[in-house]
Design a protein around this motif. Sequence first.
Motif, PDB file in Angstrom:
ATOM      1  N   UNK A 152      -8.647   5.534   2.036  1.00  0.00           N
ATOM      2  CA  UNK A 152      -7.737   6.006   3.076  1.00  0.00           C
ATOM      3  C   UNK A 152      -7.232   7.377   2.646  1.00  0.00           C
ATOM      4  N   UNK A 153      -7.598   8.399   3.389  1.00  0.00           N
ATOM      5  CA  UNK A 153      -7.231   9.755   2.979  1.00  0.00           C
ATOM      6  C   UNK A 153      -7.833  10.068   1.629  1.00  0.00           C
ATOM      7  N   UNK A 154      -6.986  10.500   0.690  1.00  0.00           N
ATOM      8  CA  UNK A 154      -7.465  10.806  -0.654  1.00  0.00           C
ATOM      9  C   UNK A 154      -7.237   9.643  -1.615  1.00  0.00           C
ATOM     10  N   UNK A 155      -6.838   8.492  -1.076  1.00  0.00           N
ATOM     11  CA  UNK A 155      -6.583   7.318  -1.907  1.00  0.00           C
ATOM     12  C   UNK A 155      -7.736   6.327  -1.767  1.00  0.00           C
ATOM     13  N   UNK A 156      -8.118   5.700  -2.866  1.00  0.00           N
ATOM     14  CA  UNK A 156      -9.183   4.699  -2.819  1.00  0.00           C
ATOM     15  C   UNK A 156      -8.879   3.569  -3.797  1.00  0.00           C
ATOM     16  N   UNK A 172      -3.062  -1.967   1.469  1.00  0.00           N
ATOM     17  CA  UNK A 172      -1.675  -1.500   1.454  1.00  0.00           C
ATOM     18  C   UNK A 172      -1.466  -0.474   0.347  1.00  0.00           C
ATOM     19  N   UNK A 173      -2.055  -0.727  -0.808  1.00  0.00           N
ATOM     20  CA  UNK A 173      -1.884   0.201  -1.926  1.00  0.00           C
ATOM     21  C   UNK A 173      -2.501   1.549  -1.606  1.00  0.00           C
ATOM     22  N   UNK A 174      -3.663   1.547  -0.944  1.00  0.00           N
ATOM     23  CA  UNK A 174      -4.314   2.812  -0.589  1.00  0.00           C
ATOM     24  C   UNK A 174      -3.572   3.522   0.537  1.00  0.00           C
ATOM     25  N   UNK A 228     -11.729   3.489   5.736  1.00  0.00           N
ATOM     26  CA  UNK A 228     -13.123   3.147   5.433  1.00  0.00           C
ATOM     27  C   UNK A 228     -13.154   1.979   4.466  1.00  0.00           C
ATOM     28  N   UNK A 229     -13.876   0.928   4.843  1.00  0.00           N
ATOM     29  CA  UNK A 229     -14.153  -0.187   3.936  1.00  0.00           C
ATOM     30  C   UNK A 229     -15.657  -0.332   3.840  1.00  0.00           C
TER      31      UNK A 229
END
Length: 975
Positions: A388-392, A427-429, A304-305
């Motif tokens: 992305x998933x539980x990362x933002x 990439x980090x997310x 999601x962006x």
Amino acid sequence: MKEIFAVTRKELEEYVGSPMALIFIGAFLAVTLFTFFWVDTFFARGIADVRPLFRWMPVLMIFLVAALTMRQWSEEERSGTLETLLTLPVSFAQLVLGKFLAVLVLVVVALALTIFLPITVALLGNLDWGPVFGGYLASILLAAAYAGIGLFMSSRTDNQIVALISIVLVCGAFYLVGSGGVTDFVGQNVGEILRAIGAGSRFESIERGVVDLRDLLYYLTLTGLFLTLNVLSLRAKGWSEGERTWPKRAGITLTTSLIALNLVFVNVWVYPLHGLRLDLTEEGAYSLSPVTKNILSDLEEPLLIRGYFSAKTHPLLAPLVPTVRDMLREYEIASGGQMELEIIDPAENPEKEAEANDVYGIRPTPLQVADRYETSIVNAYFDVLIQYGDQSQVLNFQDLIEVEPRRDGTVDVRLRNLEYDLTSAIKKAVYGFQSSEAVLASLEAPAELTLYVTPDTLPEWLVDAPDTVDEVANEIAHQSDGKFTYKRVDPAEPGGEVTRDELYEQYGLQPIRASLFSDQTYYFYLLLQVGDETQLVNLGEQVSEASVRTALESALKRFSAGFLQVVGLWTPPQTPTQNMFGQMQQPLSSWKMVREVLGQEYEVRSVDLSEGQVPADVDVLVLVGPRQMTDKDRFAIDQYLMRGGSVIAAVSHYELVPDQISGGLALQPIEGGIGDLLAEYGITVESSLIMDPQNEPFPVVVNRQVGRTQVRQIQAIDYPFFVDIRPDGMATESPLVSNLSAVTLNWVSPVTVDEAQNAEREVIVFLRSSSGAWTQEGSGQGGAPNIQPNFEMYPQYGFPQGEETESYPLAVAVQGVFESAFKGEPSPFETEPSEEEGAETSEPEVIPPTIEFSPQTSRLVVIGSAEFLDDLVFDLSYRLSGERYRNSLKLLQNAVAWSTEDLDLLSIRASGTSARVLYSLSEGSQSFWEAANYVAALLSLVVLSLVINNRRRNQKAMELIPLQGKSISSEEVHA
């Protein structure tokens, strides 16, 4: 076409038949050169681009085209030749196109005579020719649109002055409608429509090197629209007012109106299409790279962006919103349906605004805006959320833009490197959301984990540790589908799989002493092998299921490409000091920018080395200005390298302090560095400083004699301590300097490599000074070199110039097997903490083992300057050289990427806006090149004048053929 070219030739001959064309072209060249060198201060910018050439082109072209078109029809009508022209066997459209091409030819000639400017820039720097071609194409298209407007306005009057004023007003209106001065008064949505209509705002896209179908179509339809109106205007001059001709007049008018509406409609229809464009830049700076496409195509979960953009925002940010939105749509297309894109205005969606505030910490930024009547504060959003998933990850406008001050006090705000900022955040997310199963699946070869342990001699606090390792490792092995195996080996067991001697010979592992005063020794080593590479897994002091799992996953990720790496960052403590008046003051130096930039790609953690070890999940250790280090700190660095880790050390023997005498800056020696540790690896950072005639200017306090008074001034001078390194001083084949055209190392020392000690290692000297450099030893405060110039004694540089000059190595990278600096030496944990009387002693429960050899994968990068990463230096450099300081940060990012073998973002990062700089030039050289362009422009005008005059002299009068059977008298000929 024959008729069109005949009209074009006739118009060109009229232009060159008088000095008018030369006057117009000469004035255009003079103004262009003045704006390039004086208004936009080309040499002061120091950037190898032609932006100053095209920045004023939309305005200059208005007056040039207006001067060329004002007489086209008005003079014909005033002199009475229009009726004759309209009765020729040539259609109205052919007449209009003939005159249009004549104007366009003269404009192209004028633009062609400016080619000496790009050639000069190419000789003085690494010029990207893509934006040059784009700029010339945009100028020709803009001139074509203005020429269409000019011809139409000229056909509406018989007065040239009225025509000139009308053309300037109409062309100026098309330019201004999309400019910030107009769009400031409307919201973002209306402003975007106005920018789509504006001729100047459309110009900027092609000028930067991106040929978009929408922009091409805009200029072509604008040109076609006014040329069509020109044809209608000419037809109308022959119309009668009778009723019998009304159907014909109405039909022609209706046809013209339908053509105009269709031209407008096709622009409206094409405007939402954003993928039909050609990126002319050398590195594809405005196109998605293969790296970005690969990351998006490999998504396993929906991405999601969401862009948060306020309709009412700062006028300098509003023009950037369409560019960001178009780029995000390209990301959506490249994802193949795995990405969900949302563009919202939080003011119109309170629920999404509340979610942004509460869940993601996204809040509006107060921005000061001014209109005709007042100055006010507007709370605006300019943020991008990536989940992305539980990362933002969240990017705000400060993460996306760069600001370049102009000479007139205003600023130029533009996107810094949009693709790199977006892709690194994605990439980090994405890579931060990975399980051990996904890591194992990405390995090229199965992973083999071996625990070398002597269970019978383990200290009491480690008795349960092998069972804990067994439980975690067996669980991972069970879920790995054969990609992970585990075994336990006892080196003390007679006839066992591995003996103690073999462990030492292969991996440098020795028995561990249980405590300081105990003779009890044991083995407890965890080795992970993938293919031919082996890595020692550091479990830390507390062995628990969580710590074992974290250590194993971190070790596995080091063998896997495409997972979020952890950077351990060590910077000097920010300890306040006391000045000569007893007042406390904060340190001058800080390293916030380093942390911020590394955080774009990696997880950055501050490391504390005082415990004698580096955390197990750190993938690369970055040391900036190491000082005040104990033996335990150095032991932690050494053993991290011995375990196969990568170390980047920006080393300096001095630190910046205020100069109490001059009020400027001074250096003072530091204590507790890592010079001795590096020397054990065959690398020496000398105490002297490099001075180089090829340098970056720097503001310093200069004492000048004005009459009998000595005046202190702050002046930008050539500063030899700021070594400017260009491609000829770089190992350009190495990814460490990938696509860097220049980098500045501040107060840098030579870095020498002992060839004997490093004979078996791969050594890369990736930065060197110029061949004219020399060194300066300490002569200032506390034995440090004096960094304040004295132009009275040394007029050229402000410092004494060395008699012997050479090219010095400034940064090296080494990979291979290292021998521990503590080999054969007592461990720092065995040293008494204090021998002072009454001092309390404390002994560790366990003495960490000393690993004496590193694996082949260990990497060490040493740079002879720490100040080149200092926020203070960045701030001062920015004031003189704009965004050039970002090259230093890119160098550090490249070093981290090389150390972690994570090179996928190098190509994107290198396309930043500040990579291309001018070569170092003296004031005399700058004056020479400026004068050369003036002379070239003058000579080109002289050559053009000679060509025109020669053509005019060679023209022959048309021979009159007498009528058959009749002679013609001289009186009749004159009649």
